[in-house]
Every structure is written in structure tokens, then in C-alpha cells.
Design a protein around this motif. Sequence first.
Motif, short mmCIF file in Angstrom:
data_model
loop_
_atom_site.label_atom_id
_atom_site.label_comp_id
_atom_site.label_asym_id
_atom_site.label_seq_id
_atom_site.Cartn_x
_atom_site.Cartn_y
_atom_site.Cartn_z
N LEU A 1 0.90 -1.12 -0.08
CA LEU A 1 0.03 -0.13 -0.20
C LEU A 1 0.87 1.01 -0.18
N ARG A 2 1.86 1.14 0.70
CA ARG A 2 2.85 2.31 0.80
C ARG A 2 3.21 2.60 -0.67
N LEU A 3 3.93 1.36 -1.42
CA LEU A 3 4.30 1.60 -2.74
C LEU A 3 3.46 2.13 -3.68
N VAL A 4 2.10 1.69 -3.49
CA VAL A 4 1.04 2.18 -4.41
C VAL A 4 0.77 3.64 -4.13
N ALA A 5 0.72 4.02 -2.89
CA ALA A 5 0.59 5.45 -2.56
C ALA A 5 1.51 6.22 -3.18
N ARG A 6 3.06 5.88 -3.10
CA ARG A 6 3.92 6.60 -3.51
C ARG A 6 3.68 6.79 -5.04
N ASP A 7 3.52 5.79 -5.75
CA ASP A 7 3.52 5.72 -7.28
C ASP A 7 2.57 6.30 -7.84
N LEU A 8 1.44 6.30 -7.17
CA LEU A 8 0.32 7.30 -7.72
C LEU A 8 0.48 8.77 -7.39
N ALA A 9 1.17 8.97 -6.38
CA ALA A 9 1.60 10.40 -5.97
C ALA A 9 2.49 11.04 -6.96
N GLU A 10 3.44 9.97 -7.59
CA GLU A 10 4.65 10.28 -8.27
C GLU A 10 3.87 10.47 -10.11
N GLY A 11 2.68 10.02 -10.10
CA GLY A 11 2.27 10.34 -11.58
C GLY A 11 1.60 9.10 -12.24
N ALA A 12 1.55 7.75 -11.46
CA ALA A 12 1.20 6.62 -12.05
C ALA A 12 -0.31 6.77 -12.35
N ASP A 13 -0.55 6.30 -13.53
CA ASP A 13 -2.37 6.51 -14.01
C ASP A 13 -2.90 5.06 -13.41
N MET A 14 -2.10 3.98 -13.66
CA MET A 14 -2.60 2.86 -13.06
C MET A 14 -1.51 2.02 -12.42
N VAL A 15 -1.95 1.03 -11.65
CA VAL A 15 -1.17 0.25 -10.72
C VAL A 15 -1.35 -1.14 -11.00
N MET A 16 -0.14 -2.02 -10.82
CA MET A 16 -0.18 -3.67 -10.92
C MET A 16 0.37 -3.97 -9.60
N VAL A 17 -0.36 -5.22 -9.63
CA VAL A 17 0.13 -6.37 -8.60
C VAL A 17 0.58 -7.55 -9.26
N LYS A 18 1.90 -7.90 -8.91
CA LYS A 18 2.49 -8.99 -9.64
C LYS A 18 3.15 -9.95 -8.81
N PRO A 19 3.13 -11.30 -8.63
CA PRO A 19 2.33 -12.05 -9.45
C PRO A 19 0.73 -11.56 -9.12
N GLY A 20 0.00 -12.73 -9.66
CA GLY A 20 -1.39 -12.42 -9.68
C GLY A 20 -2.23 -13.24 -8.23
N GLN A 21 -2.59 -14.50 -8.93
CA GLN A 21 -3.52 -15.13 -8.00
C GLN A 21 -2.95 -15.62 -6.66
N PRO A 22 -1.60 -15.57 -6.36
CA PRO A 22 -1.43 -15.97 -5.02
C PRO A 22 -1.07 -14.67 -4.15
N TYR A 23 -1.61 -13.53 -5.03
CA TYR A 23 -1.60 -12.18 -4.28
C TYR A 23 -2.79 -11.38 -4.57
N LEU A 24 -4.22 -12.22 -4.32
CA LEU A 24 -5.43 -11.62 -4.64
C LEU A 24 -5.64 -10.80 -3.47
N ASP A 25 -5.32 -10.94 -2.14
CA ASP A 25 -5.33 -10.20 -0.96
C ASP A 25 -4.90 -8.87 -1.18
#
Length: 333
Positions: free
Chosen positions: A239-263
Motif C-alpha cells: 500500500l505504501r508503494l502504491v500510494a507513492r507511485d500514484l503520487a508520482e504520476g502513475a495512472d494505473m497500478v499493478m500487482v505481480k504475481p497475480g493469483q497468490p496475491y489476490l489479497d
Amino acid sequence: MHPVHAPFPATRLRRTRVSPAMRALVRENALEVGDLIWPIFVRAGEGIVEPVPSMPGVMRRSVDKVLEAAAEADALGVGAICVFPYTGLEDRTEDCAGAWDPQNPANRAIAAIKQAYPHIAVMSDVALDTYNINGHDGFVEDGIIVNDRTVEALVKMALSQAEAGADIIGPSDMMDGRIGAIREALEGAGHSSVAILSYAAKYASAFYGPFRDAVGASGALTGDKKTYQMDPANSDEALRLVARDLAEGADMVMVKPGQPYLDICRRVKDQFGAPTFAYQVSGEYSMIKAAAQNGWIDEERVMLESLMAFKRAGCDGILTYFAPAAARILNGG
């Protein structure tokens, strides 16, 4: 006299499951072709379509053959393609200069797709691993993956992709500060409409193995990526990483890998409400394919169930090697 039974609760949840029509009426999520981004691999050469051994059904293609894949995507209604380059060890260097060469296979593929199919959204990959003799996403100095010098190179790489016609820049490197630097550079170069889909929460995962085969990085990688990719034990950090990237100008964000990280997908969507994507990575894909080839699972049903899981977890879209197969089914084919 008939025995007296306690009345059954008024709510019988099975009532809305009795038929396909009833189930469709109450279905909470829908998977659509427009949710899919198809990752494809491009390599140097001409007339080449070669299989990736650890990813059944996935190919590396020369630029001319990438256009055939784009035609397939267009016919199926898959509106987004993500381009990844394959680079042999003989073409990798410590300075990674090939990463921002306007004529590298990835940039040539981006330009070719946009010329032939301008309505398809083309996404790029920004990281040095496919050009680095060390196989790392950043420069290696005295055994350390350095951050700020790498960010300077990533900016050059992103600008070359934008010049080639990329609609979406995909920084997958996990260096600190790269989103802000790339956003500033894109604005300064007149690419204000080019979007950034940040790999904001990318974990140091063992699920990437087949992908590294696909891009030629398996034999190049020295050590691991744990100093810049996330610890799989962490979730608040995402969540800290996502908040930072959105603040820096990211339009969309990604979680990787996928299914093991659905939470993580669900937490990100609930917390920020931003466009949230997941990458159903090579290991996830190959496990499904291998189990299906052994007759242990129904490939079609498991594929669709896995993709629906991303939508249920809050994702707006999915990068998946199953994109063409899923699109055919969703289109009724």
C-alpha cells in the motif's frame, strides 16, 4: 398428528442458484474481453515463430510475426498488447545501451503494431533485465543493484518507447523514484497523453521462472532480486508503494504475481480506488497448462475461474497469456 417442526429460516440462499438464468441475474462480477492485456515476446530476426519450452502455447516472434499476433488480437477484440523483448546473452551488455535503442526489437514491434492497428493499446516494459548481462533490472556495481543511475537509464528507455508509439509505459523494475522521473520526462518531451501502468507491488517471486526463459534472462541472472522486489511476506508495504507511485504520476497500478496475491489486489482497490491490474504470470500459466496436459484439471474451466478471481478481487484488468483463448470463449467461439 403430524410432528411440529420449527419453521425453516425465510432465507434460502439456494433459491437464486436454481437455474442458469437465476445465477446470471445475481452474478456479482463479469469477465469481459476488454479486461485482457496479452503479453507477447518479440525477438530479432525475420519469419521466426519459436515456442517457449516452459510455456506451452506461448511463442517468441520476430517483428513481422508480431503483426500476425496483433491481427489475431484485433480479430478477437483484445484491445491491449504488452511487448516484451527476448535478448540472447550475446546481445547483452553491462551498459544496457540496447534498452533505449530506437531500433531494438521491442521498439520496432511497438511502432509496427501502432502503424498497422492504431486502435490497439500497446504497453511496453521498462526494466534493464532483458538487456543486462547480469540479468538484473538495474545496473550492478560491486554486487549491488544501484538505484539512481538505473533510474536515469529507465527514463531513456521509457522515452524511446514513447517515441516508438507506446500508449502505456510499464515500469517493472521496482527502483525507487522511477515513476516520478519517467512522468516528468514524458511531460517534458511532449508525451503527456502516454499513460504509466506501474508495477507498484511486484514481489520477489518464484513464479517468474518460465518468463525468464522466454526473455533469455535465466542464464544471465546473477544472485536474486530480493533487494528491490518485495518480500512475499509483506502486504502493508504494498500500500505504501502504491500510494507513492500514484503520487508520482502513475495512472494505473499493478500487482505481480497475480493469483497468490489476490489479497493485495483487494487491499489496493479498496484503499485507493485507482485502476488496478494484476499479472497472471508465467508460473501461474504454466502450472495450469501442465496440469491440464496431464489430464488432472479442465483447462478451460480453470482458466476462466482463475481470471474471474481477479475481477472478484477488485482488478480492472489482467495481463494474461490466456488472453486469446479466453477471448474466443467469451466471444462465444
